[in-house]
Design a protein around this motif. Structure first.
Motif, short mmCIF file in Angstrom:
data_model
loop_
_atom_site.label_atom_id
_atom_site.label_comp_id
_atom_site.label_asym_id
_atom_site.label_seq_id
_atom_site.Cartn_x
_atom_site.Cartn_y
_atom_site.Cartn_z
N VAL A 155 4.15 12.09 4.81
CA VAL A 155 4.16 11.01 3.83
C VAL A 155 2.96 11.25 2.89
O VAL A 155 1.82 11.34 3.34
N VAL A 156 3.25 11.39 1.60
CA VAL A 156 2.20 11.58 0.60
C VAL A 156 1.95 10.26 -0.11
O VAL A 156 2.87 9.67 -0.69
N LEU A 157 0.70 9.82 -0.06
CA LEU A 157 0.30 8.59 -0.76
C LEU A 157 -0.47 9.04 -2.01
O LEU A 157 -1.70 9.16 -1.99
N HIS A 217 -7.30 14.42 -0.60
CA HIS A 217 -7.65 15.24 -1.77
C HIS A 217 -8.30 14.33 -2.79
O HIS A 217 -7.64 13.46 -3.36
N THR A 218 -9.57 14.54 -3.04
CA THR A 218 -10.28 13.65 -3.95
C THR A 218 -11.12 14.45 -4.94
O THR A 218 -10.99 15.66 -5.03
N GLY A 219 -11.96 13.79 -5.72
CA GLY A 219 -12.81 14.47 -6.70
C GLY A 219 -12.26 14.36 -8.11
O GLY A 219 -11.13 13.92 -8.33
N ASN A 220 -13.09 14.80 -9.07
CA ASN A 220 -12.74 14.65 -10.50
C ASN A 220 -11.99 15.84 -11.08
O ASN A 220 -11.50 15.76 -12.20
N GLY A 221 -11.92 16.92 -10.36
CA GLY A 221 -11.26 18.11 -10.89
C GLY A 221 -9.76 18.06 -10.72
O GLY A 221 -9.22 17.24 -9.96
N LYS A 222 -9.08 18.95 -11.41
CA LYS A 222 -7.63 19.04 -11.31
C LYS A 222 -7.24 19.66 -9.98
O LYS A 222 -7.89 20.58 -9.50
N GLY A 223 -6.14 19.20 -9.41
CA GLY A 223 -5.60 19.86 -8.22
C GLY A 223 -5.27 18.95 -7.05
O GLY A 223 -4.76 19.41 -6.04
N LYS A 224 -5.56 17.66 -7.18
CA LYS A 224 -5.34 16.74 -6.05
C LYS A 224 -3.85 16.56 -5.76
O LYS A 224 -3.39 16.77 -4.64
N SER A 225 -3.11 16.18 -6.78
CA SER A 225 -1.67 15.92 -6.55
C SER A 225 -0.92 17.24 -6.40
O SER A 225 -0.05 17.36 -5.52
N SER A 226 -1.24 18.21 -7.24
CA SER A 226 -0.48 19.46 -7.17
C SER A 226 -0.68 20.14 -5.82
O SER A 226 0.26 20.74 -5.29
N SER A 227 -1.85 20.02 -5.23
CA SER A 227 -2.06 20.56 -3.89
C SER A 227 -1.22 19.79 -2.86
O SER A 227 -0.65 20.39 -1.94
N ASN A 273 8.98 11.44 -15.97
CA ASN A 273 9.85 12.57 -15.67
C ASN A 273 9.06 13.87 -15.46
O ASN A 273 9.20 14.84 -16.20
N THR A 274 8.20 13.87 -14.46
CA THR A 274 7.43 15.07 -14.18
C THR A 274 8.32 16.12 -13.51
O THR A 274 9.31 15.78 -12.86
N GLY A 275 7.92 17.37 -13.66
CA GLY A 275 8.66 18.46 -13.03
C GLY A 275 8.68 18.33 -11.52
O GLY A 275 9.71 18.56 -10.88
N GLU A 276 7.55 17.93 -10.95
CA GLU A 276 7.49 17.83 -9.49
C GLU A 276 8.44 16.76 -8.96
O GLU A 276 9.09 16.94 -7.93
N GLU A 277 8.55 15.67 -9.70
CA GLU A 277 9.46 14.60 -9.26
C GLU A 277 10.91 15.12 -9.28
O GLU A 277 11.67 14.92 -8.33
N ARG A 278 11.26 15.76 -10.37
CA ARG A 278 12.63 16.26 -10.51
C ARG A 278 12.97 17.25 -9.40
O ARG A 278 13.99 17.13 -8.73
N VAL A 279 12.12 18.25 -9.21
CA VAL A 279 12.41 19.27 -8.19
C VAL A 279 12.41 18.67 -6.79
O VAL A 279 13.30 18.96 -5.98
N CYS A 280 11.44 17.81 -6.51
CA CYS A 280 11.36 17.24 -5.15
C CYS A 280 12.59 16.38 -4.85
O CYS A 280 13.16 16.47 -3.76
N PHE A 305 1.63 18.50 -3.46
CA PHE A 305 3.02 18.96 -3.62
C PHE A 305 3.20 20.36 -3.03
O PHE A 305 4.29 20.71 -2.60
N GLY A 306 2.13 21.12 -2.98
CA GLY A 306 2.17 22.39 -2.26
C GLY A 306 2.43 22.16 -0.78
O GLY A 306 3.22 22.88 -0.15
N VAL A 307 1.80 21.15 -0.22
CA VAL A 307 2.04 20.80 1.19
C VAL A 307 3.49 20.32 1.38
O VAL A 307 4.13 20.64 2.38
N VAL A 308 3.99 19.59 0.38
CA VAL A 308 5.39 19.14 0.44
C VAL A 308 6.32 20.34 0.59
O VAL A 308 7.23 20.34 1.42
N ILE A 309 6.08 21.39 -0.19
CA ILE A 309 6.92 22.59 -0.12
C ILE A 309 6.87 23.21 1.28
O ILE A 309 7.89 23.57 1.86
N ARG A 310 5.68 23.28 1.84
CA ARG A 310 5.55 23.83 3.20
C ARG A 310 6.32 22.98 4.21
O ARG A 310 6.95 23.50 5.12
N SER A 311 6.25 21.67 4.03
CA SER A 311 6.93 20.76 4.95
C SER A 311 8.44 20.90 4.85
O SER A 311 9.13 20.96 5.86
N VAL A 312 8.92 20.96 3.61
CA VAL A 312 10.37 21.11 3.40
C VAL A 312 10.84 22.43 4.01
O VAL A 312 11.90 22.50 4.62
#
Ligand code: ATP
Ligand code: MG
Length: 190
Positions: A118-120, A26-36, A63-70, A38-45
């Motif tokens: 594994v998410v890098l 997931h690359t590029g200058n727009g928003k959505g790289k990490s949040s996408s 202390n991001t929300g995604e870190e806490r929930v994950c 984390f969407g895959v993380v949810i599917r994996s879980v």
């Protein structure tokens, strides 16, 4: 009057096959790289996979929300760098050393075969800055255990990463609230 008509011909079918794992960028200058990612993380879980997330840069928002929930709710092995952005840093060489520790941890996660995902996250930056070796990352990803899926995020993905990926998405910035002086919003951005 409609100017487009629905396609009538069924698109040509390629031969379909299953693979044991995929590599996503997931690359590029727009928003959505990490949040996408984390969407895959949810599917994996949801599939009872073991998931590891390694964050190579710490955003200004601790202390991001995604870190806490994950961590707390989803049982994800989450590894985050406890440093600010490099341009806020007083000691670049220390950041470089910390990135290498993150990479050592990521390598262990990948090669252990214990994780199906594994998410890098933000790994393109230390790779582009020469802090971690692109070649080593590429060979680690190519030689990964066959059931380990990998998601790589960050701007300016190096050509080498694009080359080895199965799916590459470039988030294009059309507009961003930040450009109008709007600060990152809890619940949306972190
Ligand atoms: P997100 O985590 O929201 O999916 P991202 O991973 O695509 O964003 P990063 O480059 O990691 O984007 O940016 C981290 C922070 O910067 C996030 O809070 C995000 O909303 C914000 N951001 C993303 N794209 C832009 C942009 N084009 N301009 C300004 N800020 C941005
Ligand atoms: Mg990001």
């Amino acid at each position: 009057m409609a100017t487009e008509v629905p396609p009538k011909k069924t698109p040509e079918q390629k031969e379909r096959r299953r693979v044991p794992s995929l590599v996503l960028v997931h690359t590029g200058n727009g928003k959505g790289k990490s949040s996408s990612a984390f969407g895959v993380v949810i599917r994996s879980v949801a599939r009872s996979w073991n998931v590891a997330v390694i964050q190579f840069l710490k955003s200004g928002n601790w202390n991001t929300g995604e870190e806490r929930v994950c961590r707390e709710k989803l049982g994800v092995d989450w590894w985050a760098i406890g440093e600010g952005f490099s341009w806020e840093s007083e000691d670049l060489s220390k950041d470089e050393a910390v990135a290498q520790v993150a990479w050592a941890h990521a390598k262990n996660c990948i090669s252990s075969g214990e994780y199906q995902l594994v998410v890098l996250d933000e790994v393109t930056y230390p790779a582009n800055w020469g802090w971690i070796s692109k070649e080593e990352l590429v060979s680690e990803v190519i030689g990964r255990p066959k059931q380990t899926n990998i998601v790589i995020t960050g701007r300016d993905a190096p050509a080498e990463f694009v080359e080895i990926a199965d799916t590459v998405t470039e988030m294009r910035n059309v507009k961003h609230a930040y450009e109008r002086g709007i600060v990152a919003k809890k619940g949306i951005d972190y």
